[in-house]
Design an enzyme around this catalytic site. Structure first.
Site, PDB file in Angstrom:
ATOM      1  CB  SER A  19      -0.930   0.001   1.216  1.00  0.00           C
ATOM      2  OG  SER A  19      -0.172  -0.009   2.412  1.00  0.00           O
ATOM      3  CB  ALA A  20       3.643   2.369   1.994  1.00  0.00           C
ATOM      4  CG  ASP A 130      -1.424  -2.103   8.466  1.00  0.00           C
ATOM      5  OD1 ASP A 130      -2.558  -2.589   8.633  1.00  0.00           O
ATOM      6  OD2 ASP A 130      -0.951  -1.844   7.345  1.00  0.00           O
TER       7      ASP A 130
END
Length: 416
Positions: A19-20, A130
């Site tokens: 996601s990053a 997370d």
């Protein structure tokens, strides 16, 4: 194609995407490394770059055998990269996708390793925020543990905190931290859903969710619209998994408690999981099927008829709210904190009940259809039985009447 990262590192090939950003296999002065190159939109955010520089000591200071350590931070033009230990293996999500569920002994061994990593992080004042299978790497070159499990290492420490920190407004003020939910819906602790700041206990809740998923093949509160997932975290009770020892189940229930203070600390969780490993030796994977998807009425409607289907994890919590996530975020997303009315749920609730292999979840549409079908079959069988009974009775009556002696058919006194 090789790519220079700063003056000391070269990225050779892509190992994975998250996601990053993108993770590359790289080479540095001391040998092979993993280079996490953040997305261009993140690298161009000067405020974000400043936070990374400020947090440099925290990112570089966490050393533990079950942590993927950050070795360097590179800020070079449009490149913002984390240089990390290279782990020769795969992530836990890939193994789950391949095997669907793990044997309890192996699942517990992996989660105990991650709990050790969290214990070290929490002792240093770092909350991961997370924890999920995508952020657990399995070292295929390490020694095998109980159940044949490869050593597990937790990665991306501090990244969620840095990337997802609230941006300042034009007036220099920071928005209230309780207006958005940042994270992966399936693993979010109830207190995050309710808008409270994340403490160490949120990592324990997420890790217990990962353990449930390793054993069952699905998360306890996941499935369907993210709004329904968030609601279940707050309002629903985790449903027991058939076939595991009660000691393990009670441990999971404690770590999935709604109240953060009721959960174990990471060091306690690791110790108790390792104590349970002899009890789990030789147990096969559980034989349960994933619950049926929730009824459509349990989840908010799509934003419009033109957009009827969205990928899981990037759906806005309520119509018109906007997802707040870009197209690269399949699971890690940003959503508005729901109000009390949105968390109240429906009269039927939204719990996802595990079912034995081949069965249907009680109360689901499939279960109701199966029940109606069985009732119709039962009524049909009863009707056939009644018809047969009436037919047999009529035949017996006729047979009895035809076989009676002639005198018995006369009535009244006989003629003189």
């Amino acid at each position: 194609m090789a790519r220079k990262i700063g003056s000391r590192y070269t990225a050779h090939q892509i190992l994975g995407r998250g996601s990053a950003g993108t993770v590359w296999l790289g080479e540095g002065p001391d040998g092979p490394v993993a280079v996490k190159l953040l997305r261009e939109d993140l690298a161009s955010d000067q405020e974000l770059v400043g936070r990374f520089v400020q947090e440099r000591s925290a990112l570089l200071g966490l050393e533990h055998p079950h942590v993927v350590c950050v070795r360097d931070l590179v800020v070079d033009g449009n490149d913002l990269a984390l240089v990390m230990d290279l782990v020769r293996g795969t992530d836990l999500r890939t193994r789950l996708d391949r095997e669907r569920r793990l044997a309890p002994e192996a699942a517990v061994a992996i989660v105990a390793d991650v709990a050790d990593a969290l214990a070290a992080a929490h002792a240093a004042g770092v909350v991961h925020r997370d924890v999920k299978p995508e952020n657990v790497l399995l070292d295929m070159q390490g020694p095998l543990g109980p159940g044949g499990a490869h050593p597990a290492l937790l990665t991306d420490f501090g990244v969620a905190k840095l990337i997802d920190s609230p941006r300042r407004t034009s007036g220099g003020r920071v928005p209230a931290p309780t207006t958005r939910i940042i994270g992966t819906p399936d693993y979010l602790a109830p207190e995050i859903v309710e808008g409270l700041p994340p403490r160490a206990a949120v990592d324990i809740y997420a890790l217990a969710t990962v353990l449930y998923e390793l054993l069952a093949g699905f998360t306890p509160f996941g499935g369907g619209h993210p709004g329904a997932v968030l609601r279940r975290h707050v309002t629903e009770t985790v449903v027991p998994l058939p076939g595991i020892p009660d000691e393990l189940w009670q441990l999971m229930v404690q770590c999935l408690a709604k109240a953060p203070a009721s959960r174990l600390r990471a060091s306690e969780l690791s110790l108790r999981l390792r104590d349970l490993q002899p009890l789990l030796a030789g147990m096969p994977p559980l034989d349960v099927d994933e619950p049926d998807e929730p009824e459509p009425a349990e989840s908010p409607e799509p934003e419009s008829a033109a957009d009827p289907v969205r990928r899981r994890g990037v759906v806005p919590l309520v119509p018109g709210s906007g997802s707040g996530a870009d197209s690269n975020r399949d699971t890690h997303t940003s959503m508005r904190v729901p109000g009390p009315d949105e968390l109240a749920g429906g009269a039927l609730g939204t719990a996802r009940v595990p079912r034995p292999a081949g069965g249907h979840r009680p109360g689901s549409a499939r279960h109701r259809a199966e029940t109606v079908r069985k009732r119709r079959l039962a009524l049909s069988a009863a009707a056939v039985a009644l018809a047969v009974a009436v037919g047999v009775g009529s035949w017996l009556a006729v047979s009895s009447d035809s076989e009676a002696p002639p005198d018995s058919k006369q009535s009244g006194p006989a003629a003189p």
